[in-house]
Design an enzyme around this catalytic site. Structure first.
Site, PDB file in Angstrom:
ATOM      1  CE  LYS A  84      -3.800   0.146   2.598  1.00  0.00           C
ATOM      2  NZ  LYS A  84      -4.604   0.076   3.852  1.00  0.00           N
TER       3      LYS A  84
HETATM    4  C1  E4P Z   1      -7.883   0.661   4.755  1.00  0.00           C
HETATM    5  O1  E4P Z   1      -7.174  -0.161   5.327  1.00  0.00           O
HETATM    6  C2  E4P Z   1      -8.000   2.034   5.345  1.00  0.00           C
HETATM    7  O2  E4P Z   1      -6.750   2.452   5.846  1.00  0.00           O
HETATM    8  C3  E4P Z   1      -9.033   2.044   6.464  1.00  0.00           C
HETATM    9  O3  E4P Z   1     -10.199   1.380   6.041  1.00  0.00           O
HETATM   10  C4  E4P Z   1      -9.352   3.457   6.864  1.00  0.00           C
HETATM   11  O4  E4P Z   1     -10.530   3.440   7.631  1.00  0.00           O
HETATM   12  P1  E4P Z   1     -10.745   4.509   8.784  1.00  0.00           P
HETATM   13  O5  E4P Z   1     -11.314   5.747   8.142  1.00  0.00           O
HETATM   14  O6  E4P Z   1     -11.707   3.891   9.764  1.00  0.00           O
HETATM   15  O7  E4P Z   1      -9.391   4.756   9.405  1.00  0.00           O
END
Ligand code: E4P
Length: 216
Positions: A84
């Site tokens: 990522k």
């Molecule tokens: C994916 O892994 C994203 O980093 C995550 O879903 C972000 O979600 P959040 O807005 O609850 O941090």
């Protein structure tokens, strides 16, 4: 089309593996910090527990450091680690280099169709819009997903909708064109339930019992 579990917790990965239909584990620095163990150590454990892809986010302050982190994670399991890379123009050449080397990449924290379009130019396998955050920040995170889906049509880059806080939000992201969603384990469980299904099951159970226990 797949559903992934959004967690760095080995127990969540174990439970997701047991469900049998969860396609991958997605982690991020916040989820890793919640577990409180080194990211690479968790990556090794998640790959042991879960038999599908595991997403690992680079966090270094420098581009060179991010590249090193990406290669370090990739070498743990080249066929299963998805790197990522946070959405930023400076990260795009790195994303292109990693994809060209055969790495699966996910450009994450994507907030616009323009960012998604550039992610497709560097052969990102996935783009991850944070839907609930975008709704809070821009007003309609689902509309951003819909625009991304339109602009990515015909490319190999797929939308992995993230930051989903309810069944209805997950449904809306999929209906807007996201090919995949990543959600916390409890939301995966909730997606399989409905009050009217439970009501129908109770009626069926009562009918079966009426057959077995003669009416008094
Ligand atoms: C994916 O892994 C994203 O980093 C995550 O879903 C972000 O979600 P959040 O807005 O609850 O941090």
């Amino acid at each position: 089309m797949a559903i992934f579990v959004d967690s760095a917790d080995p127990d969540d990965a174990r439970r997701a593996q047991a469900l049998g239909f969860v396609g991958a584990v997605t982690t991020n620095p916040s989820l890793v910090a919640k577990v409180g163990r080194p990211a690479l150590e968790l990556l090794h454990e998640l790959l042991e527990i879960f038999d599908g892809p595991v997403f690992y986010q680079v966090t270094a302050e420098t581009l060179a450091g991010r590249a090193d982190q990406a290669w370090e994670a990739y070498r743990v399991a080249p066929q299963r680690v998805v790197v990522k890379i946070p959405a930023a123009t400076e990260n795009l050449p790195l994303a292109k280099e990693l994809a060209a080397a055969g790495m699966m990449t996910c450009v994450t924290a994507v907030c616009s169709a323009a960012q998604a379009y550039l992610a497709a130019q560097v052969q990102a396998r996935y783009v991850a819009p944070y839907v609930n955050r975008l709704t809070r920040q821009l007003g309609d995170g689902v509309a951003v997903v819909r625009d991304m889906a339109a602009i990515l049509r015909g490319t190999q880059t797929e939308i992995l909708a993230a930051s989903l806080k309810s069944v209805s939000e997950a449904e809306a992201a999929l209906l807007a064109g996201a090919q995949h969603i990543t959600v916390p384990l409890d939301l995966i469980v909730a997606m399989g339930e409905h009050e009217f299904s439970r009501q129908a099951i109770a009626e069926f159970d009562a009918a079966v019992r009426s057959m077995v226990e003669p009416a008094r």
